[in-house]
Design an enzyme around this catalytic site. Structure first.
Site, PDB file in Angstrom:
ATOM      1  N   ARG A  51       0.801  -1.230   0.000  1.00 25.94           N
ATOM      2  CA  ARG A  51       0.000   0.000   0.000  1.00 25.94           C
ATOM      3  C   ARG A  51       0.828   1.272   0.000  1.00 25.94           C
ATOM      4  O   ARG A  51       0.561   2.195  -0.766  1.00 25.94           O
ATOM      5  CB  ARG A  51      -0.895   0.065   1.259  1.00 25.94           C
ATOM      6  N   THR A  52       1.794   1.335   0.903  1.00 27.89           N
ATOM      7  CA  THR A  52       2.478   2.616   1.097  1.00 27.89           C
ATOM      8  C   THR A  52       3.251   2.994  -0.165  1.00 27.89           C
ATOM      9  O   THR A  52       3.134   4.115  -0.675  1.00 27.89           O
ATOM     10  CB  THR A  52       3.417   2.531   2.318  1.00 27.89           C
ATOM     11  N   LYS A  80      26.619  -3.940  -2.003  1.00 34.23           N
ATOM     12  CA  LYS A  80      28.088  -3.864  -2.163  1.00 34.23           C
ATOM     13  C   LYS A  80      28.720  -3.105  -1.002  1.00 34.23           C
ATOM     14  O   LYS A  80      29.919  -2.854  -1.001  1.00 34.23           O
ATOM     15  CB  LYS A  80      28.429  -3.142  -3.467  1.00 34.23           C
ATOM     16  N   ARG A 101      11.137   3.888   3.217  1.00 35.18           N
ATOM     17  CA  ARG A 101      10.841   2.941   4.303  1.00 35.18           C
ATOM     18  C   ARG A 101      12.138   2.217   4.637  1.00 35.18           C
ATOM     19  O   ARG A 101      12.858   1.773   3.741  1.00 35.18           O
ATOM     20  CB  ARG A 101       9.785   1.928   3.879  1.00 35.18           C
ATOM     21  N   HIS A 129       5.121   5.833  11.551  1.00 35.65           N
ATOM     22  CA  HIS A 129       4.602   5.681  10.187  1.00 35.65           C
ATOM     23  C   HIS A 129       3.662   6.878   9.944  1.00 35.65           C
ATOM     24  O   HIS A 129       2.442   6.729   9.874  1.00 35.65           O
ATOM     25  CB  HIS A 129       3.848   4.350  10.086  1.00 35.65           C
TER      26      HIS A 129
HETATM   27  N1   CP Z   1      -0.106  -0.068   5.950  1.00 32.69           N
HETATM   28  C1   CP Z   1       1.068  -0.328   5.355  1.00 32.69           C
HETATM   29  O1   CP Z   1       2.108   0.254   5.693  1.00 32.69           O
HETATM   30  O2   CP Z   1       1.011  -1.274   4.380  1.00 32.69           O
HETATM   31  P1   CP Z   1       2.247  -1.748   3.504  1.00 32.69           P
HETATM   32  O3   CP Z   1       3.228  -2.423   4.424  1.00 32.69           O
HETATM   33  O4   CP Z   1       1.672  -2.697   2.487  1.00 32.69           O
HETATM   34  O5   CP Z   1       2.862  -0.539   2.870  1.00 32.69           O
END
Ligand code: CP
Length: 315
Positions: A51-52, A80, A101, A129
């Site tokens: 999703r993110t 590397k 992320r 998050h």
């Molecule tokens: N909610 C969320 O962070 O989903 P993903 O890990 O799929 O990005």
């Protein structure tokens, strides 16, 4: 380096949150606008995501930006031995903003300190998050008509779940009452409970998860047990199915109650719950697009007036 990064929701005032929600609402009214034409958005995902990453990329694409990046760090020069700093400096040569992320807590903060362009934290370990939180707040407002004075029940992995940590920090502005439902192994960490106490936020802890416990909930925020954060997989096996929301548990819940979940779901919500009007997690994920459009625009210095006055709206 001082840029308009989004590292943690703890930095954000109530006014700024409401402003970004209003901007997100503009994008819900019309998602396709070419206001980022000529910009490049980088998505660097050192951890898996559906999703993110896809909603950040869709957000950028629908605003006319181009997207570069990776979803699998194994195909990068990190393998590397290139450091995170050098990776960030390199990508800053190519892109106008980085959505990142990372599995390490604090990685986004570090990246924001070294990068000459804005960094958006798309999740750092079990820490924060913030873009998820903005879409959660948008969804709560959309379903409740307010963010104020709500009973918010957080269920499952409150130890490693970064979404609940971020949401808790953001809700400090809105006088919530929290109910933390978790087994001992996955309890809300002390630092967040101390934060509640310092901020005067009411909370109660429970180990039981049943229809009686959740009957006063406005928001039931379910979470997945985060297998990837466990060092002892035997412990994960012991707790992984500790709470499962079943359809029959909803019958005495409040009419306005909505079930949220950041997703992915593993086993914590039975599939027949999906048909219930109180299940709202798929709409919640859709709101991620609008919230992330607002975040990217804000970090790039565009205002809500730029969005409202945009003449490139694509019908
Ligand atoms: N909610 C969320 O962070 O989903 P993903 O890990 O799929 O990005």
């Amino acid at each position: 380096m001082k840029t308009r990064s989004l590292v943690t929701i703890a930095d954000m005032s109530k006014e700024k949150i409401m402003y970004l929600l209003e901007m997100a609402h503009e994008f819900e009214k019309n998602t396709n606008r070419k206001i980022l034409e000529g910009k490049v958005v980088a998505t660097l995902f050192f951890e898996p995501s559906t999703r993110t990453r896809l909603s950040f990329e869709t957000a950028a694409n629908r605003l006319g930006a181009r997207v570069i990046g990776f979803a699998d760090p194994k195909i990068t020069s990190g393998t590397k031995g290139e450091t995170l700093k050098d990776t960030i400096m390199m990508v800053s040569n190519y892109a106008d903003i980085i959505c990142m992320r990372h599995y390490l807590e604090g990685a986004a903060r570090y990246a924001s300190e070294v990068a000459p362009i804005p960094i958006v934290n798309a999740g750092d370990g079990a820490n924060q998050h913030p873009s998820q939180t903005l879409l959660d707040l948008y969804t709560i407002y959309q379903t409740q008509g307010t963010l104020e004075n709500l009973n918010i029940y957080m269920v499952g992995d409150l130890k490693y779940g970064r979404t609940v940590h971020s949401l808790l920090l953001a809700m400090r502005h809105f006088n919530p009452t929290f109910h933390f439902i978790a087994p001992d192994e996955l309890k809300m960490p002390e630092e967040y409970k101390e934060y509640c106490e310092q901020q005067g936020i009411k909370y109660k802890e429970h180990k039981e998860f049943n229809s009686e416990i959740i009957k006063d909930a406005d928001i039931l925020y379910m979470t997945r047990v985060q297998k990837e954060r466990f060092t002892d997989l035997m412990e994960y096996e012991r707790v992984k199915d500790v709470y499962i929301l079943k359809k029959e548990m909803l019958k005495d819940t409040k009419d306005n109650m909505k079930i949220l979940h950041p997703l992915p779901r593993v086993n914590e919500i039975a599939y027949d719950v999906d048909e219930d009007p109180k299940a709202y997690y798929f709409q919640q994920a859709k709101n991620g697009l609008y919230a992330r459009q607002a975040i990217i625009c804000d970090c790039l210095g565009l205002t809500i007036d730029d969005v409202k006055n945009d003449s490139t709206i694509l019908k």
